[in-house]
Design an enzyme around this catalytic site. Sequence first.
Site, PDB file in Angstrom:
ATOM      1  N   GLY A   1       0.825  -1.272  -0.056  1.00  0.00           N
ATOM      2  CA  GLY A   1      -0.074  -0.023   0.047  1.00  0.00           C
ATOM      3  C   GLY A   1       0.898   1.322   0.007  1.00  0.00           C
ATOM      4  N   TYR A   2       1.845   1.165   0.846  1.00  0.00           N
ATOM      5  CA  TYR A   2       2.785   2.493   0.806  1.00  0.00           C
ATOM      6  C   TYR A   2       3.480   2.765  -0.550  1.00  0.00           C
ATOM      7  CZ  TYR A   2       6.471   5.373   2.526  1.00  0.00           C
ATOM      8  OH  TYR A   2       7.398   6.492   2.501  1.00  0.00           O
TER       9      TYR A   2
END
Length: 252
Positions: free
Chosen positions: A156-157
Site C-alpha cells: 500500500g505504501y
Amino acid sequence: MFDLTGDVAVVTGGNGGLGLAFCRGLAKQGAKIAIWGRNEEKNSAAVQELRDMGGDVEAFVCDVTDEGQIDDAFGKTLTRFEKIDSCFANAGGGGYRGMSHLTDRQTWLNTIDLNLMSVVQTWKPVAAHLMERKAPGRLIVTSSVAALVGMGGAAGYSTTKAAVQGLVRALAVELGQAGIRVNAILPGYIETEMSLDTPQAFKDGANRRAAIGRIGKLEDMEGIAAFLASKESDFMTGQSVVLDGGHSIFPL
C-alpha cells in the site's frame, strides 16, 4: 541563490521529521512558513525552533485526510500571511504492514486516503489560489524511493508513493503554462524520530546498499526544499528527485 525572502511556504507535517527538515531549509533562505500538523504540542515546538532561527512561522492544526480541516488551515494561512507561494504536501504515513493478499479493502482505502487523496485535497485550494492570483508557484510532494524498489509487506505504501508521481506529472502539464511547477521528492531511508524503532539489521542493510556508504540525515533534506521552492527550479516540472545516497542504484 535560492533566496526565498518574502515567499510563503505551506508544509504539511512540518512539525517533525522530513517536514521539519524542509522547514529548516526554507527558513534559512528567508521564507515565511505555515505548518499544518495534527499535534498541537509538536506544532508549538517546531514553531519555537524555527522562530529561534529567525523564521516567520505559524502552525495550524490540520489532519490532511479531512478536507474541512484543510480548508480551515488554508483560510487561516491566508489570514496570517496573505498569500501562498509554495506548498509541500509532506504529511503521510506507512499505512499497513503485511501481505497484500491478506489485507482487506478498507485498509487499502485508508492508505490511499492517507498518502494520495491527502495530497489531492491539500493542493486543490492552493492551486486555485495561485491561478486566481496569476502568480507563479510551486507544488511539491514527498514520495519515497519505495515507489521505485520493491518493499514486501508494504504494498500500500509503495503503491501510493508511486501514484503521487503520476499526479505530479499530470498536474505539471495542467498547470505549467500558469507558471506553477509540480515536482516530487523521493527520499531513501532517513534517520528521523520515527525510525528509532527500526531494527538494526535493516539500518545495516540500508548502509550497505547506499552508494555513498551511509543512510540519510535530516539535514540532507534541507537543500532540496529550498531549491524546489525557489526560482532556480523554474525550468523543472513533472520530475521526481531521488535523494537516497544511491540506495536505488545499488548493483545486485
